[in-house]
Design an enzyme around this catalytic site. Sequence first.
Site, short mmCIF file in Angstrom:
data_model
loop_
_atom_site.label_atom_id
_atom_site.label_comp_id
_atom_site.label_asym_id
_atom_site.label_seq_id
_atom_site.Cartn_x
_atom_site.Cartn_y
_atom_site.Cartn_z
N GLN A 261 46.04 75.35 -59.51
CA GLN A 261 47.00 75.87 -58.55
C GLN A 261 48.22 74.96 -58.50
O GLN A 261 48.16 73.78 -58.86
CB GLN A 261 46.38 75.97 -57.15
CG GLN A 261 45.26 77.00 -57.05
CD GLN A 261 44.77 77.17 -55.62
OE1 GLN A 261 45.13 76.42 -54.74
NE2 GLN A 261 43.95 78.19 -55.42
N GLY A 262 49.34 75.53 -58.07
CA GLY A 262 50.57 74.77 -57.93
C GLY A 262 51.48 75.43 -56.93
O GLY A 262 51.08 76.38 -56.23
N ASP A 379 61.16 68.87 -65.86
CA ASP A 379 59.92 68.56 -65.15
C ASP A 379 58.82 68.17 -66.14
O ASP A 379 57.67 68.59 -66.01
CB ASP A 379 59.47 69.76 -64.31
CG ASP A 379 58.47 69.36 -63.22
OD1 ASP A 379 58.43 68.17 -62.85
OD2 ASP A 379 57.72 70.23 -62.74
#
Length: 571
Positions: A261-262, A379
């Site tokens: 998850q993020g 990122d």
Amino acid sequence: MLFVTSATGKAQLFGLSSDAGGQWELAWEEPSTQCNYFGQCGPNGICDASASPMCGCLEGYVPKSPSRWASENWTDGCVRKTGLDCRNGTDGFVVVHQAKMPESAIPTPTPSLAECRLACLRDCSCVAYANDGGRYGCAIWLNDSLWDVVRLDGFDQDLYVRVASSYLDSRVQPHRKKHKKVAILVSLLLGALVLTTACVACVLKKRKTRLRGKIDTKRITKLSTGKSNESTTVDTDIPSFDFATIETATDYFSAANELGQGGFGTVYKGKLSDDQVIAVKRLAATSLQGTDEFKNEVNLIAKLQNVNLVRLLGCCIEGTKERMLIYEYMPNRSLDAFLFDKEKGALLDWGTRYQIIIGIARGLLYLHHDSLFRIIHRDLKASNILLDNCMNPKISDFGMARLFGGDETDFNTRKIVGTYGYMSPEYAMEGIFSLKSDVFSFGVVILEIISGKKNRGENAPSPYLNLVGEAWSLWTTGQCFTLVDESMSKNLSENEVLRCIKVGLFCVQEHPEDRPLMSSVIVMLGADVASLPEPKLPGFAARVGQLDLDKVSKKHDSSTSNELTITLDGR
């Protein structure tokens, strides 16, 4: 004249015809042939625009999926027909003439082609070698890096592909009578295979048509941004999966299939009806940044194809709420799951870590210099490096990436996004990012791979010194091997480790102009450590305790036009 770039990445020049109607006519385009697209024939394939079909397997290899290959779907590429016998040193090479070398070459300081051959034979992961035509005279390819091999008429370059000795023996022609019998048998078998393959291809085509909706235009749909009376289109021609197909593939998004998850939502493992395993990135309804990330990732990654970038298979859009990205499945998940776990970290020996460093560098080189679109990831971190079943790294998560024009060198943004600990000083403090911002992040990742420690966080070196600072301190006192993860005590190449530490420190320099471009980084990773320039004091190394999130936030709060989105931990 009109210059445009198509959704598939072609640069095209149109001119008005002299007719009364004044129609736009195509005058020039690049890539001019299908072979100019990266990975057209998949791994271990070779593309020849003058041949029909254009794709074939390198000698010693066969199609990985004969049925897909027969239907001219070459993306799976080829696999080795006979396994290598590295330990006994009996392997040999076959030559591919007029071959454009794959971009994933590793320059090796070997003066002659004969010595280059021996260097390749000594390395069990080496699959090919060639004269690189540059300063070293030798280039080698490791593991599954033989992508984008193209045969060009008039191109004076030979590629030597490694094969098993048993395969070389099989090339010797047997007795004519026996050969004739074998030829007749092979002809009969091939006829049966072609007939079977045609039937299978027909069934698969019908099934694929039923499961996946093909795009008639280059616009999938309009996506709601969450603001009233405002919408945005996504321009791409990637396949679109219907929602019911993804529901079935993921067992209705069951918790058992969750991969992670993020901030964007949840990633699920799934399996399509043809047994292809996929990863589904499902945008959460509560995500504030997910819509923009979704559009950005579809628009950018659909145009990128490289062995060290995760492959986007398609997307799924259902109404205004459901938005999903469909990726190739990475069985070993992300790099951070190995690096920062003592038990899993022991599975990463130095050879594997070194190849991961090289692979990430190749992926960034493609983004920065070799693709038609200059991309800054913004990122890059360990959790955004995925590992396939052979532990080959693939850069993922392009939601925050930005596309640069050909004459742009840096950019000032009002929205600071990224992960604290990987962000360069000029980006974290001023919102200025460039190719050198990714280089800084790559330097941090190198040091994390070597040490098995996070740059900051729970297992950072100490509460007063981050990993970059610790690496600099050990380097200046001649104790840099203290930085190395204890689990790598065996089979360690001290010269390679020393070289990577030096390159890592060189990448995290305080000022962007002191950091190398990725094209130089690739050369440095294959050079003698003594020939590399000495690094200066890295960014943030002497400012731990002075720079924290509160101060960064206060700096940006002083400018009402700026936004700050920083991730504390890898997601």
